[in-house]
Scaffold this active site. Structure first.
Site, mmCIF file in Angstrom:
data_model
loop_
_atom_site.group_PDB
_atom_site.id
_atom_site.type_symbol
_atom_site.label_atom_id
_atom_site.label_comp_id
_atom_site.label_asym_id
_atom_site.label_seq_id
_atom_site.Cartn_x
_atom_site.Cartn_y
_atom_site.Cartn_z
ATOM 1 N N ASP A 205 -6.342 -4.067 -8.020
ATOM 2 C CA ASP A 205 -7.298 -3.039 -7.765
ATOM 3 C C ASP A 205 -8.477 -2.848 -8.819
ATOM 4 O O ASP A 205 -9.637 -2.738 -8.555
ATOM 5 C CB ASP A 205 -6.586 -1.687 -7.807
ATOM 6 C CG ASP A 205 -5.987 -1.535 -6.369
ATOM 7 O OD1 ASP A 205 -6.306 -2.013 -5.273
ATOM 8 O OD2 ASP A 205 -5.246 -0.738 -6.297
ATOM 9 N N ALA B 77 -7.305 11.067 -11.536
ATOM 10 C CA ALA B 77 -6.181 10.360 -12.347
ATOM 11 C C ALA B 77 -5.323 9.948 -11.847
ATOM 12 O O ALA B 77 -4.118 9.967 -12.369
ATOM 13 C CB ALA B 77 -5.966 11.391 -13.617
ATOM 14 N N GLY B 78 -5.471 9.525 -10.701
ATOM 15 C CA GLY B 78 -4.263 9.039 -9.996
ATOM 16 C C GLY B 78 -4.048 7.362 -10.147
ATOM 17 O O GLY B 78 -4.451 6.841 -11.009
ATOM 18 N N GLY B 79 -3.277 6.714 -9.271
ATOM 19 C CA GLY B 79 -2.964 5.187 -9.455
ATOM 20 C C GLY B 79 -4.190 4.483 -9.399
ATOM 21 O O GLY B 79 -4.522 3.557 -10.264
ATOM 22 N N ALA B 80 -5.263 4.569 -8.509
ATOM 23 C CA ALA B 80 -6.329 3.933 -8.210
ATOM 24 C C ALA B 80 -7.189 4.096 -9.682
ATOM 25 O O ALA B 80 -7.664 2.985 -10.095
ATOM 26 C CB ALA B 80 -7.220 4.393 -7.102
ATOM 27 N N THR C 41 0.753 -1.151 0.030
ATOM 28 C CA THR C 41 -0.033 -0.141 -0.217
ATOM 29 C C THR C 41 0.889 1.250 0.022
ATOM 30 O O THR C 41 2.177 1.277 -0.057
ATOM 31 C CB THR C 41 -0.985 -0.183 1.017
ATOM 32 O OG1 THR C 41 -2.161 1.113 1.012
ATOM 33 C CG2 THR C 41 -0.316 0.257 2.443
ATOM 34 N N LYS D 262 3.576 1.371 -3.535
ATOM 35 C CA LYS D 262 2.902 0.698 -4.927
ATOM 36 C C LYS D 262 3.838 0.763 -6.135
ATOM 37 O O LYS D 262 4.051 -0.323 -6.919
ATOM 38 C CB LYS D 262 1.589 1.096 -5.232
ATOM 39 C CG LYS D 262 0.669 0.768 -4.099
ATOM 40 C CD LYS D 262 -0.636 0.911 -4.652
ATOM 41 C CE LYS D 262 -1.900 0.298 -3.585
ATOM 42 N NZ LYS D 262 -2.921 0.587 -4.068
ATOM 43 N N THR E 167 -6.485 18.477 -12.476
ATOM 44 C CA THR E 167 -5.257 18.726 -13.366
ATOM 45 C C THR E 167 -5.445 18.066 -14.347
ATOM 46 O O THR E 167 -5.333 16.828 -14.729
ATOM 47 C CB THR E 167 -3.904 18.252 -12.319
ATOM 48 O OG1 THR E 167 -3.991 18.672 -11.059
ATOM 49 C CG2 THR E 167 -2.816 18.721 -13.277
ATOM 50 N N TYR F 155 -14.109 4.011 0.839
ATOM 51 C CA TYR F 155 -15.110 3.190 1.716
ATOM 52 C C TYR F 155 -15.263 3.332 3.342
ATOM 53 O O TYR F 155 -15.652 2.808 3.929
ATOM 54 C CB TYR F 155 -14.587 1.633 1.509
ATOM 55 C CG TYR F 155 -13.271 1.231 2.192
ATOM 56 C CD1 TYR F 155 -12.204 1.034 1.234
ATOM 57 C CD2 TYR F 155 -13.037 1.039 3.681
ATOM 58 C CE1 TYR F 155 -10.948 0.511 2.017
ATOM 59 C CE2 TYR F 155 -11.813 0.888 3.883
ATOM 60 C CZ TYR F 155 -10.781 0.503 3.248
ATOM 61 O OH TYR F 155 -9.648 0.155 3.864
HETATM 62 P P1 ATR Z 1 -4.651 7.300 -5.732
HETATM 63 O O1 ATR Z 1 -3.238 6.508 -5.882
HETATM 64 O O2 ATR Z 1 -5.174 6.793 -4.643
HETATM 65 O O3 ATR Z 1 -5.431 7.510 -6.909
HETATM 66 P P2 ATR Z 1 -3.426 9.774 -6.052
HETATM 67 O O4 ATR Z 1 -2.596 9.226 -7.046
HETATM 68 O O5 ATR Z 1 -2.715 10.617 -5.021
HETATM 69 O O6 ATR Z 1 -4.203 8.871 -5.370
HETATM 70 O O7 ATR Z 1 -4.442 10.488 -7.003
HETATM 71 C C1 ATR Z 1 -5.517 11.320 -6.247
HETATM 72 C C2 ATR Z 1 -6.493 11.946 -7.424
HETATM 73 O O8 ATR Z 1 -7.540 12.295 -6.717
HETATM 74 C C3 ATR Z 1 -5.817 12.706 -8.475
HETATM 75 O O9 ATR Z 1 -6.441 12.769 -9.594
HETATM 76 C C4 ATR Z 1 -6.167 14.048 -7.573
HETATM 77 O O10 ATR Z 1 -6.293 15.289 -8.440
HETATM 78 P P3 ATR Z 1 -4.994 16.040 -9.036
HETATM 79 O O11 ATR Z 1 -4.398 15.113 -10.311
HETATM 80 O O12 ATR Z 1 -5.603 17.381 -9.644
HETATM 81 O O13 ATR Z 1 -4.012 16.288 -8.123
HETATM 82 C C5 ATR Z 1 -7.593 13.869 -7.221
HETATM 83 N N1 ATR Z 1 -7.790 14.733 -6.028
HETATM 84 C C6 ATR Z 1 -7.621 14.789 -4.728
HETATM 85 N N2 ATR Z 1 -7.813 15.703 -4.028
HETATM 86 C C7 ATR Z 1 -8.791 16.218 -4.906
HETATM 87 C C8 ATR Z 1 -9.885 17.297 -4.544
HETATM 88 N N3 ATR Z 1 -9.839 17.933 -3.451
HETATM 89 N N4 ATR Z 1 -10.528 17.747 -5.800
HETATM 90 C C9 ATR Z 1 -10.334 17.165 -6.732
HETATM 91 N N5 ATR Z 1 -9.526 16.018 -7.033
HETATM 92 C C10 ATR Z 1 -8.761 15.688 -6.304
#
Ligand code: ATR
Length: 281
Positions: free
Chosen positions: A104, A128-131, A64, A68, A152, A215
């Site tokens: 995942d 658009a993060g890893g999940a 985790t 990862k 972003t 969750y």
């Molecule tokens: P994970 O690996 O769990 O997907 P991550 O890589 O940190 O986590 O990605 C988090 C995602 O949530 C990103 O797409 C982030 O948007 P940015 O690319 O603009 O940072 C999005 N995110 C996090 N907080 C947010 C918020 N308050 N409003 C909108 N998008 C958010």
């Protein structure tokens, strides 16, 4: 009973204290009566931790945050899907040969398929993060037309390009009007943003299935608003359950006993808010 034959599996990450993985995996071992035990390790040096899996003949690890991606370079093999995603959440140790997997996307797809069919549908994925990337690959493999929205824009477009989807910045929410499925893959909705949802309730039209990967809390503001409007909803704990069941199978070679794992998870989530979403992230 733990004895000299017990096979050990573990979670490696930081933090790990609030993870529900030990509870869910151990409930599965107990239900099947197999001699396995699952423990958590708070790990700062991922290289040493991965070597430790080999050195101690630990059978498998869930990986985790924040390891990862960084764990990958210490493994011997990568499942092709994990390689494309660029992140592993599972390591299996076959006599010293370490293989990385990512369960995942599989978990998310199984959770969605409990509620809706996917082939030919249009999904809007927020985040658009890893999940999000793992889920996006799963959706594309099921023939879903996918639109990625992210705060972003560059990250939305990058993810979209990797999987063959459309990506937009600035949260182009108008896309939801023509979608069948809406997925929140951002942390918005979990502490400290439990009273927030990125998607205004009035955009949750009556053909929409709404899935939130958060969750904790089990019902986020997004899902509460969807449910109050009578929409089909998919709770994030189903994704957690199915990704854990897939890991269980990789570790033991046996199907994860869903009923036992599910009831351990439900009890823990009912027991209060002392859990985080980090385990899956
Ligand atoms: P994970 O690996 O769990 O997907 P991550 O890589 O940190 O986590 O990605 C988090 C995602 O949530 C990103 O797409 C982030 O948007 P940015 O690319 O603009 O940072 C999005 N995110 C996090 N907080 C947010 C918020 N308050 N409003 C909108 N998008 C958010």
């Amino acid at each position: 009973m733990i004895n000299a034959d017990t096979r050990i599996c573990c979670l490696i990450g930081d933090p790990v204290e609030h993870s529900l993985s030990p509870l869910v995996h151990n409930a599965g071992y107990q239900a099947l009566g197999i001699n396995y035990a699952y423990v958590s390790f708070r790990v700062s040096d991922i290289r040493q931790a991965v070597e430790g899996l080999r050195g101690l003949d630990i059978r498998g690890a869930s990986v985790t945050i924040p390891h990862k991606t960084s764990a990958m370079k210490y493994l011997d093999r990568l499942d092709p899907l994990a390689e494309r995603i660029g992140a592993v959440n599972t390591i299996v140790n076959d006599d010293g040969v370490l293989t990385g997997y990512n369960t995942d996307g599989d978990g998310a797809i199984k959770a969605l398929e409990e509620v809706t069919t996917l082939e030919g549908k249009k999904a809007v994925l927020v985040g658009a993060g890893g999940a999000a990337l793992a889920i996006a690959f799963g959706l594309k493999a099921r023939g879903v037309k996918l639109v990625v929205l992210n705060r972003t824009g560059a990250k939305a477009r990058e993810l979209a390009q990797k999987v063959g989807a459309e990506g937009y910045g600035g949260l182009k929410l108008a896309e939801i009007a023509s979608a069948d499925i809406l997925i929140n893959a951002t942390p918005v909705g979990m502490p400290p943003e439990t009273d927030r949802s990125i998607i205004p309730g009035e955009l949750l039209h009556n053909r929409l299935t709404v899935f939130d990967i958060v969750y904790n809390p089990r019902e986020t503001r997004l899902l509460a608003e969807a449910r109050e409007r009578g929409r089909a909803v998919v709770y994030g704990d189903r994704m957690f359950l199915y990704q854990a069941a897939k890991q269980f199978e990789l570790f033991t070679g046996l199907k994860g006993p869903l009923k036992a794992m599910e009831s351990a998870l439900a009890q823990a989530l009912e027991g209060g808010g002392n859990v985080t979403n980090l385990d899956r992230r």
